[in-house]
Design an enzyme around this catalytic site. Structure first.
Site, PDB file in Angstrom:
ATOM      1  N   GLU A 138       0.810  -1.228   0.000  1.00  0.00           N
ATOM      2  CA  GLU A 138       0.000   0.000   0.000  1.00  0.00           C
ATOM      3  C   GLU A 138       0.838   1.271   0.000  1.00  0.00           C
ATOM      4  O   GLU A 138       0.757   2.094   0.906  1.00  0.00           O
ATOM      5  CB  GLU A 138      -0.952  -0.001   1.203  1.00  0.00           C
ATOM      6  CG  GLU A 138      -1.953  -1.130   1.173  1.00  0.00           C
ATOM      7  CD  GLU A 138      -3.029  -1.011   2.250  1.00  0.00           C
ATOM      8  OE1 GLU A 138      -2.921  -0.122   3.103  1.00  0.00           O
ATOM      9  OE2 GLU A 138      -3.967  -1.818   2.218  1.00  0.00           O
ATOM     10  N   GLU A 167      -5.086  -8.714   0.776  1.00  0.00           N
ATOM     11  CA  GLU A 167      -5.784  -8.439   2.041  1.00  0.00           C
ATOM     12  C   GLU A 167      -7.266  -8.226   1.768  1.00  0.00           C
ATOM     13  O   GLU A 167      -7.633  -7.599   0.775  1.00  0.00           O
ATOM     14  CB  GLU A 167      -5.273  -7.155   2.726  1.00  0.00           C
ATOM     15  CG  GLU A 167      -3.918  -7.272   3.358  1.00  0.00           C
ATOM     16  CD  GLU A 167      -3.426  -5.980   4.007  1.00  0.00           C
ATOM     17  OE1 GLU A 167      -4.261  -5.161   4.477  1.00  0.00           O
ATOM     18  OE2 GLU A 167      -2.205  -5.789   4.034  1.00  0.00           O
TER      19      GLU A 167
HETATM   20  C1  BG6 Z   1      -4.189  -2.196   5.392  1.00  0.00           C
HETATM   21  C2  BG6 Z   1      -2.803  -2.482   5.877  1.00  0.00           C
HETATM   22  O1  BG6 Z   1      -4.250  -0.855   5.082  1.00  0.00           O
HETATM   23  O2  BG6 Z   1      -5.253  -2.335   6.250  1.00  0.00           O
HETATM   24  C3  BG6 Z   1      -2.727  -3.225   7.196  1.00  0.00           C
HETATM   25  O3  BG6 Z   1      -2.013  -3.095   4.905  1.00  0.00           O
HETATM   26  C4  BG6 Z   1      -3.804  -2.694   8.109  1.00  0.00           C
HETATM   27  O4  BG6 Z   1      -1.438  -3.124   7.708  1.00  0.00           O
HETATM   28  C5  BG6 Z   1      -5.153  -3.004   7.485  1.00  0.00           C
HETATM   29  O5  BG6 Z   1      -3.744  -3.158   9.415  1.00  0.00           O
HETATM   30  C6  BG6 Z   1      -6.336  -2.622   8.322  1.00  0.00           C
HETATM   31  O6  BG6 Z   1      -6.265  -1.295   8.698  1.00  0.00           O
HETATM   32  P1  BG6 Z   1      -6.645  -0.848  10.152  1.00  0.00           P
HETATM   33  O7  BG6 Z   1      -6.429   0.617  10.185  1.00  0.00           O
HETATM   34  O8  BG6 Z   1      -8.048  -1.220  10.351  1.00  0.00           O
HETATM   35  O9  BG6 Z   1      -5.714  -1.608  11.035  1.00  0.00           O
END
Ligand code: BG6
Length: 482
Positions: A170, A382
């Site tokens: 990201e 993800e």
């Molecule tokens: C993504 C990242 O943006 O989202 C992760 O790659 C991150 O590292 C995940 O933890 C979820 O985001 P958040 O802010 O809910 O932890």
């Protein structure tokens, strides 16, 4: 498209789950590890939820065997994790730390022991603090060489066992949070010029490391993971359709075109040049970006939500420099770029407690868009739901997470039927872990970890949530039983 019968997922589909070093490992100063920008940043009062840090995180560094055994029992096909640059080069460059290299040898071998494909992210936001101090990290062109040196060390050491590599996690998020929103290190606000320069350095680091990898291991599979939020114009007014085109060029294609085509979108560059914020190139950069784009094997997609786009007046909203980090629904602010676009909530879709839009069809949209624009295979690196979970008598009932993942996997299956070449699906996350700005209250895992914001809280014991058993079944049936 509509298909009466689904072909389902390919037989070699990689059902996976993901994590990042800073968010799971802990052991922040063990075995020669250097200090990262995040080790520093979390110590600035007010930067993270209740001052949480990754000092201990969920202690994956010491408990990786237990975690990988849980993955094996679940039948996981791939585990995506990142490497902490500061374990390998405590000072970012210079002397290499054998103990750090050994840790990832052990982790990779542990995965392979159970037939779990390791998918390695080279950079998931934790920059060696020493490089910040030497030359301000990403802000200086020197970072490109240091990044490539670090990445090449990993390729040489692990390339015989690691087939899937993700150069950057990201880039769009860590650069906007770091140089526009002020919410991630180095905590700068609205520094447009530097934002685009930093991105150019990151693009060169990505490109040169892709080339380096393929020279060493031509059979390796490589891509970058992009936080992709496909956009919808709020209605059919032409000015909102144009706002969507601006949004896509500046917020989506600005990165994906670089990874896939090795060039920036023309309209975006024209806008940056007109505003005096276009990045400075060195001779040969264009050719290197193009060469790397030819070598990239997949587009990595972190999909959480779609975005709604509406035209924004010249005196309209700008960056808000804050986000909902409390989990109190409805507290997020509308953001935008004056004169171009703003991003109101989508009135047709529900949101999470952190105001993230829930839109399963969006994952299919991602795949369709990437397939028709770039014709690249896709790794969903993800996807997941952050929620408040409750441990009761050793159990966690999380039907909301199952419903979320089920709906997204159903749409992903349709994307496969559409002809999109989806190679892998990694949920975020495997165990619960530290959310950068939201502490340990916002949980994503299949495995509950007993800890809270206070560093001395909890046993760090692991508990399988209901979603753990559910995903096990999904994997066993290759996505047929959801
Ligand atoms: C993504 C990242 O943006 O989202 C992760 O790659 C991150 O590292 C995940 O933890 C979820 O985001 P958040 O802010 O809910 O932890």
């Amino acid at each position: 498209m509509y298909f009466k019968d689904s072909k389902g997922f390919p037989s070699d589909f990689l059902w996976g789950s993901a994590s990042a070093a800073y968010q799971v490992e802990g052991a922040w100063d063990s075995d020669g590890k250097g200090v990262s920008n995040w080790d520093k940043f979390v110590r600035i009062p007010g930067k993270t939820f209740k001052g949480t840090t990754g000092d201990k995180a969920v202690d994956h560094y010491n408990r990786y065997k237990e975690d990988v055994a849980l993955m094996a029992e679940m039948g996981l096909k791939t585990y995506r994790f990142s490497i902490a640059w500061t374990r390998i080069y405590p000072n970012g460059n210079g002397e290499v730390n054998e103990a750090g290299l050994q840790f990832y040898d052990n982790l990779i071998n542990e995965c392979l022991k159970y037939g779990i494909e390791p998918m390695v992210t080279v950079y998931h936001w934790d920059m060696p603090q020493a490089l910040e101090e030497q030359y301000h990290g990403w802000e200086n062109r020197q970072i490109v060489d240091d990044y490539v040196n670090y990445a090449t060390t990993l390729f040489k050491r692990y390339g015989d066992r690691v087939k899937y590599w993700i150069t950057m996690n990201e880039q769009n998020i860590f650069t906007s949070f770091g140089w526009l929103e002020g919410m991630h290190p180095p905590g700068k606000v609205d520094d447009m010029k530097m934002f685009y320069q930093v991105n150019h350095h990151a693009n060169m680091a990505h490109a040169k490391s892709v080339i380096a990898l393929k020279e060493l291991w031509p059979e390796a599979k490589v891509g970058a993971s992009f936080a992709y939020s496909p956009s919808y114009a709020i209605d059919n007014k032409p000015e909102n359709a144009m706002a969507k085109a601006d949004y896509d060029d500046l917020k989506n294609y600005y990165w994906m075109d670089v990874y896939a085509y090795g060039r920036y979108p023309r309209a975006a560059l024209a806008y940056l040049e007109a505003n005096g914020v276009a990045p400075v190139f060195e001779e040969g950069d264009n050719a290197i970006m193009k060469e790397a784009a030819q070598l990239v094997d997949f587009m990595g997609v972190n999909y959480y939500q779609t975005t709604t786009v509406e035209f924004n007046d010249i005196d309209g909203v700008g960056t808000s420099h804050e986000m909902n980090t409390t989990g109190k629904k409805g507290t997020a602010k509308v953001q935008g770029v004056p004169g171009l676009y703003k991003n109101p909530q989508n009135a047709n879709l529900p949101t999470t407690d952190w105001d993230w839009t829930i839109d399963p069809m969006g994952i299919r949209m991602c795949c369709r868009e990437i397939t028709s624009r770039y014709d690249l295979p896709i790794v969903i690196s993800e996807n997941g739901l952050g929620a408040f979970d409750k441990l009761e008598d050793g159990e966690v009932h999380d039907p909301y997470r199952i419903a979320y993942l089920k709906a997204h996997i159903e749409e992903l299956k349709k994307a496969c039927d559409d002809g999109c070449r989806v190679l892998a699906y990694c949920t975020w996350s495997y165990t619960d872990l530290l959310s950068w700005l939201n502490g340990y209250q916002k949980r994503y895992g299949f495995v509950y970890v007993d800890r809270e914001e206070d560093e001395n809280s909890g046993t760090l014991n692991r508990y399988k949530k209901d979603s753990y058993y559910w995903y096990k079944k999904v994997i066993e049936t290759n996505g047929e039983e959801l």
